[in-house]
Design an enzyme around this catalytic site. Structure first.
Site, mmCIF file in Angstrom:
data_model
loop_
_atom_site.group_PDB
_atom_site.id
_atom_site.type_symbol
_atom_site.label_atom_id
_atom_site.label_comp_id
_atom_site.label_asym_id
_atom_site.label_seq_id
_atom_site.Cartn_x
_atom_site.Cartn_y
_atom_site.Cartn_z
ATOM 1 C CB CYS A 2 -0.826 0.047 1.280
ATOM 2 S SG CYS A 2 -1.696 -1.472 1.596
ATOM 3 N NE ARG A 32 4.146 2.210 -1.453
ATOM 4 C CZ ARG A 32 5.347 1.661 -1.348
ATOM 5 N NH1 ARG A 32 6.314 2.043 -2.132
ATOM 6 N NH2 ARG A 32 5.580 0.736 -0.440
ATOM 7 C CD1 TRP A 79 -2.688 -4.396 -5.327
ATOM 8 C CD2 TRP A 79 -1.238 -5.516 -4.068
ATOM 9 N NE1 TRP A 79 -2.299 -5.499 -6.028
ATOM 10 C CE2 TRP A 79 -1.413 -6.208 -5.291
ATOM 11 C CE3 TRP A 79 -0.364 -6.055 -3.119
ATOM 12 C CZ2 TRP A 79 -0.759 -7.397 -5.582
ATOM 13 C CZ3 TRP A 79 0.284 -7.226 -3.417
ATOM 14 C CH2 TRP A 79 0.086 -7.890 -4.639
ATOM 15 C CG ASN A 105 3.295 -0.408 2.862
ATOM 16 O OD1 ASN A 105 4.373 0.006 2.486
ATOM 17 N ND2 ASN A 105 2.796 -1.506 2.388
ATOM 18 N N GLY A 106 2.152 -2.952 5.027
ATOM 19 C CA GLY A 106 2.903 -4.107 5.520
ATOM 20 C C GLY A 106 1.946 -5.199 5.946
ATOM 21 C CD GLU A 485 11.220 -6.776 -19.029
ATOM 22 O OE1 GLU A 485 11.155 -7.723 -18.253
ATOM 23 O OE2 GLU A 485 10.716 -5.663 -18.782
ATOM 24 C CE LYS A 489 7.463 -5.121 -18.903
ATOM 25 N NZ LYS A 489 8.239 -4.755 -17.841
ATOM 26 C CD GLU A 492 4.690 -6.618 -16.080
ATOM 27 O OE1 GLU A 492 5.053 -6.588 -14.916
ATOM 28 O OE2 GLU A 492 5.280 -5.983 -16.985
ATOM 29 C CG HIS A 508 12.565 -30.101 -27.367
ATOM 30 N ND1 HIS A 508 12.844 -31.332 -27.897
ATOM 31 C CD2 HIS A 508 13.670 -29.334 -27.568
ATOM 32 C CE1 HIS A 508 14.087 -31.328 -28.381
ATOM 33 N NE2 HIS A 508 14.605 -30.120 -28.205
ATOM 34 C CE LYS A 607 7.684 0.842 -10.860
ATOM 35 N NZ LYS A 607 7.914 0.148 -12.120
HETATM 36 C C1 G6P Z 1 6.507 -6.364 -9.280
HETATM 37 C C2 G6P Z 1 6.338 -5.494 -10.513
HETATM 38 C C3 G6P Z 1 7.327 -5.927 -11.601
HETATM 39 C C4 G6P Z 1 8.754 -5.899 -11.050
HETATM 40 C C5 G6P Z 1 8.875 -6.806 -9.806
HETATM 41 C C6 G6P Z 1 10.227 -6.658 -9.130
HETATM 42 O O1 G6P Z 1 6.050 -7.649 -9.538
HETATM 43 O O2 G6P Z 1 5.016 -5.582 -10.996
HETATM 44 O O3 G6P Z 1 7.240 -5.018 -12.692
HETATM 45 O O4 G6P Z 1 9.644 -6.321 -12.037
HETATM 46 O O5 G6P Z 1 7.884 -6.414 -8.852
HETATM 47 O O6 G6P Z 1 10.372 -5.358 -8.619
HETATM 48 P P1 G6P Z 1 11.739 -4.747 -8.140
HETATM 49 O O7 G6P Z 1 11.368 -3.423 -7.573
HETATM 50 O O8 G6P Z 1 12.289 -5.684 -7.094
HETATM 51 O O9 G6P Z 1 12.631 -4.666 -9.310
#
Ligand code: G6P
Length: 612
Positions: A2, A32, A79, A105-106, A485, A489, A492, A508, A607
């Site tokens: 959060c 967040r 969240w 938050n936590g 990656e 994307k 996501e 395979h 995030k």
């Molecule tokens: C979350 C985000 C990802 C990110 C991952 C690691 O899952 O949605 O986009 O890559 O955390 O985050 P960090 O801050 O440790 O790179």
């Protein structure tokens, strides 16, 4: 997971009202978490709470966060972890008598035991959250101690888990009480006001003078004072910890782009330039290289995008320096710890520096005697603080949930370390090292060109891609983490099922799904050998009717094999993540937009994931 914020004003001449400071700050913290939000203030001698399920902007229209009265206000954007997103579970939470309000938050791990005890004492709970035990606990201690700060301290002492928390009380209406363990919290110092928040963008509009709150610190702020104690009850001389933030406010807002993600994709030349500037002057690089050379085993870890950067690092160190680095996904750390001991080294890659999976991996390795190197984008965040040494990317704040500029800057830092490592162990000569360093120095220019020559193609292709249900991303060798990656994307933010494999593996199993019009995206690194090998894989897919899309060096023979092509400048395989990722980011972005989705706030994602 959060975002929290608090504002306390002693001088009414501040530009914004506390309510509007909280509202604007909450909008900046939305990355967040964003399933519900709320604010609380002391108005006269009453505690006012406005909260509900939904996005902050809608709740503002419905409840008027920015108009809340009072000069001491706290806010929260949530969240969900304990308790589904709902009006009742939204923060702030209060006690039975409406004396105390808390944002948190936590995770409070022992909340069930605490809740049971409090219910037995007659407390009535309204929500399913772990957080609600906190105001009830403070209420309980207040019944005996009749002092808010002492009751707050007593309550914090019995909490197990992680927290950044803020409390306000009708009994001391001019203060915000705070405590922190394992979740981020900063204090912003203003003129006639002070703010507390989970992160810097939330307060940058009001002040640049900040203190990063350390684990175990507890205290309170009023409009013109700060009081902090450490874990052992010693008063903290907080003036020693004040830093001036040099990010500009425009670094933290959209700057004319429709979404943060697009802005952040376009910021990559600047981010790479700043990062290059930073690492080329960073004395820690030499120390990190020495630590790698001294280590018996070297591991590298991260979550999500940061894992892809980690995987890339393992490949590069192998090729350039002949050093074996074991990459693993952070949440899987327990599968590796029994092989770890003194003399080993773990490199933890995390843009936020707060991801719980990565932090837990770090702690487990540290406990077994390993040394730790952090690679992060946030100075003073938990992972760098708990590491032996940290090196930083200088991407600036990244607000879009999907990582973009933080990935390319991570790979720049990691490539730089690998080049120095190769030079130090005599695997490459001075001239070759110099060539690589110049190449990394040029990456900002190269990425700028790549973005300008591929953006239109990404937009065009999204017109077709937005209809598909599934896609493959294939490559070989250094291109594999980059393809991973790209697939992440698309998944996501465009909600399209996307899988990534080394191209040789597709025969395979994965190829069974390929049929007429199935999109297969090939990442073709600048390397003639790999280009030759990929030709066979392209033919295999073509023969089954796949639509072949490629990110390909402009002079490669493979350009002619493509149905859609992102043709990019030919450079060197070392910077494949930097040259080949931006077109994939743009493709995912425009596909999400074409589907009418908000690329900055994908569903179910956050995030910074500060829970396991
Ligand atoms: C979350 C985000 C990802 C990110 C991952 C690691 O899952 O949605 O986009 O890559 O955390 O985050 P960090 O801050 O440790 O790179």
């Amino acid at each position: 997971m959060c975002g929290i914020i608090g504002v306390v004003v002693s001088n009414k001449s501040t530009r914004y009202s506390p309510g509007s400071m909280i509202f604007r700050g909450l909008l900046r913290l939305e990355y967040r978490g964003y399933d519900s939000a709320g604010v609380a203030s002391i108005c006269g001698d009453k505690l006012i709470v406005l909260k509900g399920k939904g996005r902050i902007i809608d709740l503002e229209k419905k409840l008027g966060f920015s108009k809340i009265c009072g000069s001491v206000v706290i806010g929260h954007t949530r969240w969900a972890t304990h308790g589904a997103p709902s009006d009742i579970n939204a923060h702030p939470h209060t006690d039975c008598r409406n004396w105390f309000a808390v944002v948190h938050n936590g995770i409070i791990q022992n909340y069930l035991d605490l809740k049971k005890t409090l219910i037995n004492k007659g407390h009535v709970f309204k929500s399913d959250t772990d957080t609600e035990v906190i105001p009830h606990l403070v209420e309980d201690y207040y019944g005996v101690l009749r002092n808010v700060y002492r009751s707050f301290k007593q309550a914090v002492r019995v909490l197990k888990g992680s927290y950044a928390l803020l409390l306000i009380s009708v009994h001391e209406p001019e203060k915000i009480f705070f405590a922190k363990k394992d979740s981020p919290l900063i204090i912003g110092l203003g003129n006639g006001f002070n703010v507390l928040a989970s992160d810097i963008p939330a307060i940058l509009e009001y002040t640049r003078r900040i203190i990063t709150v350390r684990d175990g610190w507890i205290g309170y702020v009023s409009g013109n004072d700060v009081y902090i104690e450490d874990l052992d009850g010693n008063i903290v001389d907080w003036r020693r910890y004040v830093r001036i933030i040099d990010w500009s406010i425009s670094d933290a807002v959209k700057a004319g782009y429709p979404h943060y993600m697009l802005k952040e994709i376009h910021e990559q030349p600047r981010a790479l330039k700043d990062t290059f500037y930073g690492i080329s002057r960073d004395e820690n690089i030499v120390r990190v290289v020495d630590m790698i050379l001294d280590a018996e085993k070297v591991f590298v870890t991260g979550a999500g995008t940061s894992f892809h950067a980690s995987y890339y690092f393992a490949l590069v160190t192998n090729v350039l320096a002949g050093v074996m680095v074991y990459p693993f996904i952070a949440s899987e750390f327990e599968s590796y710890t029994s092989a770890v001991g003194e003399g080993d080294l773990l490199i933890v890659v995390s843009q936020s520096g707060e991801t719980m999976d990565a932090l837990k991996a770090l702690r487990a390795f540290k406990e077994r005697g390993a040394r730790i190197v952090a690679v992060s984008n946030v100075v003073d965040s938990a992972i760098p603080r708990e590491s032996d040494i940290a090196v930083y990317t200088r991407a600036g704040p990244e607000i879009g949930v999907a990582a973009t500029k933080t990935f390319t800057t991570q790979t720049l830092v990691l490539a730089w370390i690998a080049v120095f490592l190769a030079k130090s162990c005599g695997c490459i000569g001075d001239d070759e090292a110099r060539e690589y360093m110049d190449l990394l120095g040029d990456s900002a220019k190269i990425v700028s060109e790549t973005i300008s020559v591929t953006e239109y193609a990404a937009k065009k292709l999204s017109e077709w891609l937005y209809r598909v249900k599934s896609a493959y991303y294939l490559s070989r060798w250094i291109g594999v983490p980059v393809a991973m990656e790209g697939a992440l994307k698309l998944k996501e933010i465009a909600y399209i099922h996307a899988e990534s494999y080394p191209a040789g593996e597709s025969k395979h199993g994965p190829i069974a799904l390929v049929e007429e019009d199935f999109p297969v995206i090939f990442i073709v690194p600048s390397n003639r050998e790999v280009e030759k090998l990929l030709l066979g894989n392209i033919k295999e897919m073509k023969a089954r009717g796949a639509v072949i899309i490629g990110v390909v060096p402009e002079d490669s023979g493979l350009v002619d094999e493509m149905d859609y092509v992102f043709s990019i400048p030919r450079t060197h395989w070392l910077i494949t993540p930097i040259t080949h990722t931006p077109p994939q980011q743009l493709l995912a972005y425009y596909t999400a937009v074409r589907k009418g989705l908000d690329p900055d706030k994908p569903r179910n994602l956050a995030k910074t994931v500060t829970v396991e």
